[in-house]
Design a protein around this motif. Structure first.
Motif, PDB file in Angstrom:
ATOM      1  N   ALA A   1       1.014   4.070  -2.968  1.00 49.55           N
ATOM      2  CA  ALA A   1       0.713   5.463  -2.648  1.00 49.55           C
ATOM      3  C   ALA A   1       1.839   6.379  -3.112  1.00 49.55           C
ATOM      4  CB  ALA A   1       0.474   5.625  -1.144  1.00 49.55           C
TER       5      ALA A   1
ATOM      6  N   GLY B   1       0.824  -1.206   0.000  1.00 50.38           N
ATOM      7  CA  GLY B   1       0.000   0.000   0.000  1.00 50.38           C
ATOM      8  C   GLY B   1       0.853   1.249   0.000  1.00 50.38           C
ATOM      9  N   VAL B   2       1.925   1.207   0.771  1.00 45.69           N
ATOM     10  CA  VAL B   2       2.813   2.351   0.829  1.00 45.69           C
ATOM     11  C   VAL B   2       3.450   2.594  -0.521  1.00 45.69           C
ATOM     12  CG1 VAL B   2       4.906   3.251   1.874  1.00 45.69           C
ATOM     13  CG2 VAL B   2       3.227   2.066   3.274  1.00 45.69           C
TER      14      VAL B   2
ATOM     15  N   HIS C   1       1.586   9.432  -5.950  1.00 49.07           N
ATOM     16  CA  HIS C   1       1.928  10.819  -5.651  1.00 49.07           C
ATOM     17  C   HIS C   1       3.011  11.326  -6.588  1.00 49.07           C
ATOM     18  CE1 HIS C   1      -0.322  10.081  -1.937  1.00 49.07           C
ATOM     19  NE2 HIS C   1      -0.355  11.443  -1.762  1.00 49.07           N
TER      20      HIS C   1
END
Length: 287
Positions: A18, A14-15, A22
């Motif tokens: 993300a 998930g990190v 970005h």
């Protein structure tokens, strides 16, 4: 994918995702003009690999429960889909059946109307025929009544004619009988009158013989001409006394002729004096 998430309990991946998202957004939002001075030198990151040595039973059960619910929901959805399809099919069948029923009902109504119209036409035709038959019967009855009336009138006229003819015939017969009676009466009167004349002439010439006695009779047949001349005289029935018979014949022959008979009608003479008999008796001359 699910196994990989379960392996790292869903956090490292998930990190990473993300961060990548970005970075993409920053790249899009930055000015498009390239300036090498503006470049930031990024050091190569160092990754730490984490290894899961033991699975989380609670998480596994949750995932299994979610999977089971998902499968149940999927099955329920499929069942609802099948039921909806079945209901729709049944509805379609019912609508089709209703359409067929409506079509049959309309056809039945049309046939009923056609049949009713046909029956009405037949009834009208029958009524028309019956009216024609009644009219013909009435006409025939009127004709028969007129014929019978004419027949009765004819019979009455014939009866009246027969009665009139009978009356006329009766009147004629009565008149003829009366005329015949009158003629007979007149003829009888003539016969009696001329018989008396003949008797008086013969009696004037008759000389009764001495042998004459009461009860003696002789019948003499005399034949004459229309003018009164004696053609013959013969004894038809003797008295039993030849002398008496000859005296009677002599009296007839001595008279010789009766001119008075010229005045008689020819028919009366032919019927009564052409050939006739005279009876002589002591009491006198009898016809």
């Amino acid at each position: 994918m699910m196994a990989w998430l379960l392996k790292y309990e869903g956090y490292p991946s998930g990190v990473v995702v993300a961060v990548l998202l970005h970075a993409l957004l920053i790249y899009i939002l930055l000015p498009s003009k390239f300036n090498p001075d503006n470049l930031v030198k990024i050091e190569q990151p160092s990754y730490v690999t984490a290894t899961v040595t033991k699975e989380n039973p609670q998480r596994t059960r949750q995932l299994q429960e979610l999977e089971r619910k998902r499968q149940q929901e999927q099955q329920a959805k499929e069942r609802r889909t099948r039921e909806a399809a079945k209901v729709a099919e049944e509805q379609k069948k019912r609508e089709q059946a209703q359409l067929e029923a409506n079509k049959k009902e309309e056809q039945r109504k049309a046939e009923a109307q056609t049949q009713a119209k046909k029956q009405q036409e037949q009834a009208a035709a029958v009524e028309k025929e019956q009216q024609a038959a009644r009219a013909a019967k009435e006409t025939e009855e009127k004709q028969e009544t007129a014929r019978r009336a004419a027949e009765r009138e004819r019979l009455a006229n014939e009866q009246a004619a027969r009665e009139a003819a009978d009356r006329e015939a009766a009147n004629q017969a009565a008149a003829q009988a009366a005329a015949q009676s009158q003629a007979l009466s007149a003829e009888n009167q003539l016969i009696a009158q001329y018989t008396q004349i003949i008797r008086e002439i013969i009696e004037s010439n008759w000389i009764q013989p001495p042998s004459t006695r009461n009860g003696m009779q002789v019948l003499i047949n005399i034949r004459m001409t229309p003018v009164g001349d004696i053609l013959s005289s013969v004894v038809v029935q003797s008295s039993g006394d030849p002398v008496f018979d000859r005296a009677a014949l002599q009296a007839v022959n001595k008279a010789g002729r009766f001119p008075e008979l010229n005045d008689l009608p020819p028919g009366v003479f032919e019927r009564n004096f052409r050939d006739f008999n005279l009876m002589f008796s002591p009491e006198g001359l009898l016809r």
